[in-house]
Design a protein around this motif. Structure first.
Motif, PDB file in Angstrom:
ATOM      1  N   VAL A  67       0.827  -1.209   0.000  1.00 14.95           N
ATOM      2  CA  VAL A  67       0.000   0.000   0.000  1.00 14.95           C
ATOM      3  C   VAL A  67       0.859   1.256   0.000  1.00 14.95           C
ATOM      4  O   VAL A  67       2.066   1.189   0.203  1.00 14.95           O
ATOM      5  CB  VAL A  67      -0.913   0.023   1.243  1.00 14.95           C
ATOM      6  N   ASN A  68       0.210   2.373  -0.231  1.00 15.43           N
ATOM      7  CA  ASN A  68       0.801   3.680   0.074  1.00 15.43           C
ATOM      8  C   ASN A  68      -0.002   4.233   1.255  1.00 15.43           C
ATOM      9  O   ASN A  68       0.417   4.119   2.390  1.00 15.43           O
ATOM     10  CB  ASN A  68       0.779   4.570  -1.172  1.00 15.43           C
ATOM     11  N   GLY A  69      -1.217   4.720   1.012  1.00 11.06           N
ATOM     12  CA  GLY A  69      -2.134   4.965   2.127  1.00 11.06           C
ATOM     13  C   GLY A  69      -2.682   3.615   2.576  1.00 11.06           C
ATOM     14  O   GLY A  69      -2.828   2.702   1.764  1.00 11.06           O
ATOM     15  N   GLY A  70      -2.989   3.456   3.843  1.00  7.97           N
ATOM     16  CA  GLY A  70      -3.486   2.173   4.351  1.00  7.97           C
ATOM     17  C   GLY A  70      -4.726   1.705   3.599  1.00  7.97           C
ATOM     18  O   GLY A  70      -5.571   2.512   3.214  1.00  7.97           O
ATOM     19  N   PHE A  71      -4.821   0.391   3.366  1.00  7.88           N
ATOM     20  CA  PHE A  71      -5.962  -0.182   2.650  1.00  7.88           C
ATOM     21  C   PHE A  71      -6.539  -1.334   3.462  1.00  7.88           C
ATOM     22  O   PHE A  71      -5.840  -2.295   3.777  1.00  7.88           O
ATOM     23  CB  PHE A  71      -5.517  -0.655   1.259  1.00  7.88           C
ATOM     24  N   VAL A  72      -7.814  -1.202   3.800  1.00  2.00           N
ATOM     25  CA  VAL A  72      -8.504  -2.233   4.572  1.00  2.00           C
ATOM     26  C   VAL A  72      -9.730  -2.702   3.806  1.00  2.00           C
ATOM     27  O   VAL A  72     -10.483  -1.896   3.257  1.00  2.00           O
ATOM     28  CB  VAL A  72      -8.923  -1.708   5.972  1.00  2.00           C
ATOM     29  N   LEU A  73      -9.900  -4.010   3.748  1.00  2.00           N
ATOM     30  CA  LEU A  73     -11.058  -4.625   3.103  1.00  2.00           C
ATOM     31  C   LEU A  73     -11.855  -5.335   4.195  1.00  2.00           C
ATOM     32  O   LEU A  73     -11.300  -6.155   4.918  1.00  2.00           O
ATOM     33  CB  LEU A  73     -10.570  -5.617   2.043  1.00  2.00           C
ATOM     34  N   ALA A  74     -13.135  -4.992   4.335  1.00  4.43           N
ATOM     35  CA  ALA A  74     -13.966  -5.694   5.323  1.00  4.43           C
ATOM     36  C   ALA A  74     -14.782  -6.761   4.615  1.00  4.43           C
ATOM     37  O   ALA A  74     -15.344  -6.518   3.550  1.00  4.43           O
ATOM     38  CB  ALA A  74     -14.901  -4.723   6.034  1.00  4.43           C
ATOM     39  N   VAL A  75     -14.816  -7.943   5.205  1.00  2.00           N
ATOM     40  CA  VAL A  75     -15.626  -9.021   4.650  1.00  2.00           C
ATOM     41  C   VAL A  75     -16.504  -9.573   5.769  1.00  2.00           C
ATOM     42  O   VAL A  75     -16.036  -9.809   6.873  1.00  2.00           O
ATOM     43  CB  VAL A  75     -14.757 -10.127   4.008  1.00  2.00           C
ATOM     44  N   ALA A  76     -17.793  -9.725   5.478  1.00  4.18           N
ATOM     45  CA  ALA A  76     -18.729 -10.217   6.490  1.00  4.18           C
ATOM     46  C   ALA A  76     -19.196 -11.618   6.120  1.00  4.18           C
ATOM     47  O   ALA A  76     -19.850 -11.807   5.096  1.00  4.18           O
ATOM     48  CB  ALA A  76     -19.911  -9.264   6.610  1.00  4.18           C
ATOM     49  N   ASP A  77     -18.814 -12.569   6.949  1.00  3.67           N
ATOM     50  CA  ASP A  77     -19.266 -13.950   6.742  1.00  3.67           C
ATOM     51  C   ASP A  77     -20.682 -14.102   7.295  1.00  3.67           C
ATOM     52  O   ASP A  77     -21.119 -13.316   8.123  1.00  3.67           O
ATOM     53  CB  ASP A  77     -18.313 -14.929   7.445  1.00  3.67           C
ATOM     54  N   ASP A  78     -21.369 -15.123   6.830  1.00  3.73           N
ATOM     55  CA  ASP A  78     -22.769 -15.313   7.230  1.00  3.73           C
ATOM     56  C   ASP A  78     -22.968 -16.704   7.823  1.00  3.73           C
ATOM     57  O   ASP A  78     -23.621 -17.559   7.231  1.00  3.73           O
ATOM     58  CB  ASP A  78     -23.686 -15.080   6.017  1.00  3.73           C
ATOM     59  N   GLN A  79     -22.379 -16.905   9.008  1.00  7.75           N
ATOM     60  CA  GLN A  79     -22.585 -18.171   9.717  1.00  7.75           C
ATOM     61  C   GLN A  79     -24.082 -18.364   9.952  1.00  7.75           C
ATOM     62  O   GLN A  79     -24.748 -17.472  10.445  1.00  7.75           O
ATOM     63  CB  GLN A  79     -21.861 -18.143  11.077  1.00  7.75           C
ATOM     64  N   GLY A  80     -24.591 -19.508   9.595  1.00  6.51           N
ATOM     65  CA  GLY A  80     -26.025 -19.746   9.723  1.00  6.51           C
ATOM     66  C   GLY A  80     -26.777 -19.416   8.443  1.00  6.51           C
ATOM     67  O   GLY A  80     -27.959 -19.701   8.334  1.00  6.51           O
ATOM     68  N   MET A  81     -26.103 -18.830   7.473  1.00  5.80           N
ATOM     69  CA  MET A  81     -26.711 -18.492   6.179  1.00  5.80           C
ATOM     70  C   MET A  81     -28.076 -17.823   6.334  1.00  5.80           C
ATOM     71  O   MET A  81     -29.069 -18.267   5.799  1.00  5.80           O
ATOM     72  CB  MET A  81     -26.803 -19.728   5.283  1.00  5.80           C
TER      73      MET A  81
END
Lengths: 191, 576
Positions: free
Chosen positions: B95-109
């Motif tokens: 990176v240059n500037g910080g890069f964050v990716l959020a991922v939301a799992d769906d336990q229980g669907m």
């Protein structure tokens, strides 16, 4: 140390359980508790059975309520009270709207809507109160205010100052709907 | 100041406080509200947008990071499959500037088509992954993720679950700070040709070693010592369940950094407790790591790979204690989700059922067309698969099904990844018929604007994709627009396009009934004298219609006056 208390809001997607949980969460927070509110969004909101868990006390870990753990179940529809009955703790209390909304298997004529559910739950020795929240909501000016009528009713037994509830209404309800909702709350509280 | 916040709302607050300037996401339950809340902040400080899909969102965020600004994208677990391509190579560029990716799992669907564990993508892409357990941690971990991103020159994944994303708990608010870096051209860092990527892979492996060292002492990983008879290594929502189930009857190693995992910290904890458990939802990732470093914990031999855990589940599995409860003897009818009263998709699925065609389905509200009584769907896999899948189906059937098979796809899903499948239909030619269900909104995730409806995330006017022109441009000559609220028109159009000796697109255009801009008619009524109890109106599966005392009745709290049922009644019994 304050014991952890557990309240469930159950109903049919679209009945406004999310707003009710925000009001309740707001009241509990201003009373100084640690609070967790858990809800499910998405697919189940489309007319399906929906549930919100609210837990409060000194320190809350799990946000979910399991079978046999709820102190109070507030049901927005009679069949849902019966569906979620197993979640009630022994000695717990159910407050239900007496309104009945047919689920798809009943609409299609595949299954019947079971009769006398409130009476059957009471016969199990459960403390259950049923009110016609829909009529009161309509009286307040909108059938959609069923959620706030039920909040008015629970406010009597939950034991927090009325000002805290009014403040929660002001902070959670959209401004253009505040008048109807305040009326609905008052009607629920008087019921 | 403190308040109750959804986990997703707390992530958005964390973005704001961390000085993030660019947010780009595609909606997906349970991740959607992160970006919705992000868009409530001043766009001159923190700009937000809905991208056409997760890959574009991720690449846009990488671009913003190159520019030296802290950037972010959010998606659901299956969205990360779409964004995996840029992520795996952004791991090499850093990176240059910080890069964050959020991922939301769906336990229980609760709202998903599979239950994949996104930690596998963190391992695969060799990117650090943080996992909060409540809203307070959602905010803190988000901010820390930017520090880690910039310190270790790597993207960072923030992993959420439905339970953490959609639970509210208390969050303390702090001020925003500004973090900016200058852009300087750096081809060896940012152009991933083989010549540059080979040395970068060495850097990535070295980085992982440094991250393991960081994990040994990071505040993200926390030991809580109580009774040492039972020791629990856990993460995410499972930590909360374990803590409630066992209280001070056990000791805990709570891992807030789930990739890479520490070695010494885990071994030291294991040495202090008698019986070691790993409590993790979905895959056995921590457990496998424990085995790799020579430990033998109790894990998936006792706990399931499937669904959400809970305090009750863990209490029963570990302590053998069960809760008592009451239940009625009555059979309680299930209440599955249904298409709303007035849903513009209803008429399309009624018609498809009537015609008895093969329906290649897709992801959205309209997947409910698979449910009784409409049951007009044959397949649903992932975003866009309806269109590409229909092409393969028709090719494999040697054209035999071309006159009796359609694909259905929503406007937002079509933009997301349906268009590439349509190009394939035109280019490799099948006489496939694609129905674009254009309800002018991204519906299932709760009404987000999209590139086809002419509004951006802020509700401001934006360029709108001209779907008709787009379909023409990729080589489809037969493109028509119909009103799906008109059953006769819908049936005639589908029949005609199925019969045509050419690929075709039918755009079924009617806005979602829940949109505030849609004006509703007053509820319809049934004239009980005219009702012949034939139940024709019941065939459309409208939740507002039921049979009461042998006659149809319309629930006036649900009916929005769409009038579809009046087209079903041959006796004129349903009236405005």
């Amino acid at each position: 140390m304050a014991e952890t208390k557990a309240i469930m809001l159950v109903g049919v997607g679209g009945q406004g359980t999310l707003l009710a949980s925000r009001i309740l969460g707001n009241v509990l927070l201003s009373a100084g508790y640690d609070v967790k509110v858990s809800e499910v969004h998405g697919m189940s909101q489309r007319g399906g059975s929906v549930v919100t868990y609210i837990k409060y006390g000194d320190k809350i870990f799990s946000p979910v309520i399991e079978k046999g753990e709820a102190d109070i179940i507030i049901s927005f529809e009679e069949l849902e009270a019966a569906r979620w009955l197993p979640y009630l703790k022994k000695g717990g209390k159910i407050i239900t709207n007496s309104q009945q909304i047919n689920p798809m298997p009943v609409i299609m004529g595949v299954q019947e809507y079971p009769g006398s559910l409130t009476e059957k739950i009471r016969a199990k020795g459960v403390d259950i109160t049923a009110i016609d929240a829909l009529t009161l909501a309509e009286k307040a000016g909108s059938s959609r205010a069923v959620n706030v009528v039920l909040m008015g009713l629970i406010s009597k037994t939950a034991g927090f100052p009325e000002e805290a509830w009014q403040k929660a209404l002001d902070e959670c309800v959209p401004k253009k709907a505040i008048e109807i909702n305040k009326k609905a709350f008052a009607l629920g509280r008087e019921a | 100041m403190a308040g109750l916040m959804l986990g997703n709302q707390a992530v958005a607050r964390g973005l704001y406080e961390a000085g993030v300037e660019f947010v780009s996401s595609y909606p997906g339950t349970p991740s959607t509200e992160i970006t919705e809340f992000a868009s409530t902040y001043d766009k001159n400080e923190m700009y937000s947008e809905w991208a056409p899909n997760e890959k574009v969102a991720c690449e846009a965020a990488i671009g913003a990071s190159f520019a030296g600004r802290r950037s972010f994208c959010a998606m659901k677990h299956v969205g990360l499959n779409v964004a995996a391509d840029p992520l795996y190579t952004a791991s090499y560029t850093g990176v240059n500037g910080g890069f964050v990716l959020a991922v939301a799992d769906d336990q229980g669907m609760h709202s998903s088509q599979n239950e994949q564990d996104s930690r596998n993508h963190a391992i695969g892409s060799k990117v650090p992954m943080l996992e909060p357990s409540d809203s307070g941690e959602c905010k803190e971990f988000t901010k820390l993720a930017y520090e880690i991103s910039e310190q270790f020159d790597t993207p960072v994944i923030l992993r959420l679950s439905t339970r953490v994303a959609h639970s509210q708990s208390i969050v303390e608010l702090e001020d925003r700070k500004t973090v900016r870096y200058d852009y300087t051209k750096n081809p060896r860092k940012n152009i991933m040709t083989p010549a540059n990527a080979k040395p970068k892979h060495i850097v990535v492996e070295e980085r992982t070693k440094k991250l393991v060292e960081y994990a040994e002492t990071s505040p993200l990983n926390r030991v809580e010592m109580f009774d040492t008879e039972i020791g629990i290594i856990t993460n995410g929502a499972a930590y909360q369940y374990a803590r409630e189930a066992l209280g001070e009857k056990a000791s805990y190693l709570k891992l807030g950094m789930v990739n890479p995992l520490p070695v010494k910290l885990i071994k030291d904890f294991a040495a202090k407790v008698k019986k070691l458990y790993v409590v993790e939802e979905l895959d056995d990732i921590i457990e496998t790591h424990c085995r790799k470093i020579g430990l033998d914990p109790i894990g998936k031999e006792l706990f399931t790979f499937i669904g959400e855990y809970s305090q009750t589940y863990l209490r029963e599995k570990i302590l053998g204690v069960k809760n008592e409860y009451e239940q009625l003897d009555d059979v309680i009818p299930i209440r599955p989700p249904v298409m709303c009263a007035g849903c513009p998709h209803r008429g399309v699925f009624y018609t498809l059922k009537k015609l008895g065609v093969f329906v290649s389905g897709d992801i959205g509200c309209y997947t409910l067309g698979s449910a009784a009584p409409l049951e007009a769907m044959d397949t649903t896999v992932c975003m866009g698969a309806s269109v590409s899948g229909l092409h393969g189906f028709n090719k494999a059937m040697r054209g035999e099904y071309e006159g009796k098979a359609v694909a259905v796809i929503g406007d937002s899903t079509f933009i997301h990844s349906g268009i590439t499948g349509l190009i394939n239909i035109a280019y490799n030619r099948t006489n496939s018929t694609v129905l674009i269900l254009d309800n002018s909104i991204t519906g299932m995730t709760g009404h987000q604007n999209n590139p086809a409806n002419g509004k951006n995330i802020y509700g401001d006017p934006a360029a709108a994709v001209d779907l008709e022109a787009l379909c023409h441009a990729v080589g489809i000559d037969r493109v028509r627009v119909i009103n799906p609220g008109d059953l006769a028109e819908t049936e005639a159009a589908i029949k005609e396009e199925l019969a045509a000796d050419a690929p075709s697109v039918i755009i079924c255009r009617k806005p979602c009934a829940l949109l505030k801009t849609v004006k509703h008619k007053p509820p319809f009524k049934v004239d009980r004298d005219k009702c012949k109890s034939c139940k024709a109106c019941m065939k459309i599966g409208c939740p507002a219609i039921s049979m009461v005392d042998g006659k149809a009745q319309i629930d006036n709290t649900l009916c929005v006056g769409c009038g579809l049922c009046t087209q079903m009644c041959r006796f004129g019994a349903i009236q405005e």
